[in-house]
Design an enzyme around this catalytic site. Structure first.
Site, PDB file in Angstrom:
ATOM      1  N   GLY A  50       0.866  -1.179   0.000  1.00  0.00           N
ATOM      2  CA  GLY A  50       0.000   0.000   0.000  1.00  0.00           C
ATOM      3  C   GLY A  50       0.892   1.214   0.000  1.00  0.00           C
ATOM      4  CD  GLU A  51       2.836   5.776   0.126  1.00  0.00           C
ATOM      5  OE1 GLU A  51       3.804   6.049   0.863  1.00  0.00           O
ATOM      6  OE2 GLU A  51       2.956   5.458  -1.079  1.00  0.00           O
ATOM      7  CB  SER A  52       5.176   2.601   4.172  1.00  0.00           C
ATOM      8  OG  SER A  52       6.004   3.543   3.546  1.00  0.00           O
ATOM      9  CB  CYS A  82       5.345  -3.782  -1.233  1.00  0.00           C
ATOM     10  SG  CYS A  82       5.880  -2.453  -2.297  1.00  0.00           S
ATOM     11  NE  ARG A 111       8.032   5.487   1.606  1.00  0.00           N
ATOM     12  CZ  ARG A 111       7.561   6.660   1.183  1.00  0.00           C
ATOM     13  NH1 ARG A 111       8.125   7.780   1.525  1.00  0.00           N
ATOM     14  NH2 ARG A 111       6.497   6.714   0.412  1.00  0.00           N
ATOM     15  CB  ILE A 140       3.768  -1.923  -7.294  1.00  0.00           C
ATOM     16  CG1 ILE A 140       3.273  -3.089  -8.150  1.00  0.00           C
ATOM     17  CG2 ILE A 140       2.965  -0.654  -7.578  1.00  0.00           C
ATOM     18  CD1 ILE A 140       1.865  -3.555  -7.823  1.00  0.00           C
ATOM     19  NE  ARG A 141       5.294   5.449  -5.980  1.00  0.00           N
ATOM     20  CZ  ARG A 141       6.234   6.342  -6.273  1.00  0.00           C
ATOM     21  NH1 ARG A 141       6.749   6.384  -7.481  1.00  0.00           N
ATOM     22  NH2 ARG A 141       6.652   7.206  -5.382  1.00  0.00           N
ATOM     23  CG  HIS A 181       2.865  -6.251  -4.373  1.00  0.00           C
ATOM     24  ND1 HIS A 181       1.954  -5.784  -3.449  1.00  0.00           N
ATOM     25  CD2 HIS A 181       3.643  -5.207  -4.682  1.00  0.00           C
ATOM     26  CE1 HIS A 181       2.165  -4.504  -3.222  1.00  0.00           C
ATOM     27  NE2 HIS A 181       3.188  -4.120  -3.957  1.00  0.00           N
ATOM     28  CD  GLU A 183       0.297  -8.901  -2.449  1.00  0.00           C
ATOM     29  OE1 GLU A 183       1.382  -9.514  -2.308  1.00  0.00           O
ATOM     30  OE2 GLU A 183       0.226  -7.670  -2.527  1.00  0.00           O
TER      31      GLU A 183
HETATM   32  N1  GLN Z   1       6.029   3.053  -2.262  1.00  0.00           N
HETATM   33  C1  GLN Z   1       5.199   2.545  -1.225  1.00  0.00           C
HETATM   34  C2  GLN Z   1       5.646   3.012   0.146  1.00  0.00           C
HETATM   35  O1  GLN Z   1       6.638   3.625   0.300  1.00  0.00           O
HETATM   36  C3  GLN Z   1       5.144   1.030  -1.240  1.00  0.00           C
HETATM   37  C4  GLN Z   1       4.455   0.565  -2.487  1.00  0.00           C
HETATM   38  C5  GLN Z   1       3.736  -0.732  -2.360  1.00  0.00           C
HETATM   39  O2  GLN Z   1       3.451  -1.225  -1.264  1.00  0.00           O
HETATM   40  N2  GLN Z   1       3.358  -1.268  -3.487  1.00  0.00           N
HETATM   41  O3  GLN Z   1       4.977   2.751   1.083  1.00  0.00           O
END
Ligand code: GLN
Length: 202
Positions: A50-52, A82, A111, A140-141, A181, A183
């Site tokens: 997600g987005e940490s 992630c 990150r 993904i990022r 990921h 999953e």
């Molecule tokens: N870039 C996101 C972060 O810093 C992580 C991306 C992801 O979980 N797919 O949290």
């Protein structure tokens, strides 16, 4: 233990459903964990992608850090993917200044480490603990692992290209983490590996 362990997926933010399905596929009981009460029923948790920064903020607001850290110290297995890997790391580079983590994983992660051009990509990696067949990893990022402490087992590195040798999967005692990921593919070997870890501890 008798019966299947219950592996909750922390649902502060991020991709929950895919983890629940993968965990059920490998024989665990699973569900989204939204409240501390639900958390108390868990033998282990997955901290999803997600987005940490958002996850950290929500965890702070809702008072999740203390119970998560306590459970982790008491030996609860945790699997971070992630953003979830970032949440389990002791040290995060390029984090927001006020970004907290659950910690416990003796690593430094960076990150959004792969940079803009290759922001998201997929590649096959070798993961010896999962067997000879390569694992198709979706990034993904993603963060990468910049350095690991002495008790940390490196499970996978990027195999080729510019980033060959970059650490992307690790285990430290009861903590498992991947930059990518698992999953999001139908390959459930990482989830099976984690549920086996859980079965050994509960
Ligand atoms: N870039 C996101 C972060 O810093 C992580 C991306 C992801 O979980 N797919 O949290």
């Amino acid at each position: 233990m008798s019966g299947a362990p219950f592996v909750g997926v922390l649902a502060l933010q991020g991709d929950v459903r895919e983890h629940v399905e993968a965990l059920e596929t490998v024989g665990a009981r699973s569900g989204a964990v939204r409240t501390l009460e639900e958390f108390r029923g868990c033998d282990a948790v997955v901290v999803p992608g997600g987005e940490s920064t958002t996850m950290s903020r929500l965890a702070l607001i809702d008072g999740w850090f203390e119970p998560l850290r306590e459970a982790r110290s008491a030996g609860m297995p945790m699997f971070g993917t992630c953003a979830g890997m970032i949440m389990l790391a002791d040290q995060v580079l390029d984090a927001r200044p006020d970004q907290e983590t659950i910690g416990g994983l003796d690593v430094v992660v960076r990150r959004n480490a792969f940079g803009r051009q290759v922001d998201s990509f997929e590649t096959d990696i070798s993961v010896p603990v999962l067997g000879a067949e390569a694992f198709h990893a979706v990034f993904i990022r993603a963060p990468w692992v910049e350095s690991v402490g002495s008790g940390v087992e490196v499970l996978a590195e990027i195999s080729d290209g510019d980033r060959a040798g970059t650490i992307v999967a690790i285990r430290h005692g009861g903590l498992l983490a991947t930059s990518f990921h698992p999953e999001l593919t139908s390959d459930v070997r990482f989830h099976r590996y984690f549920v086996d870890m859980v079965r050994e501890t509960v």
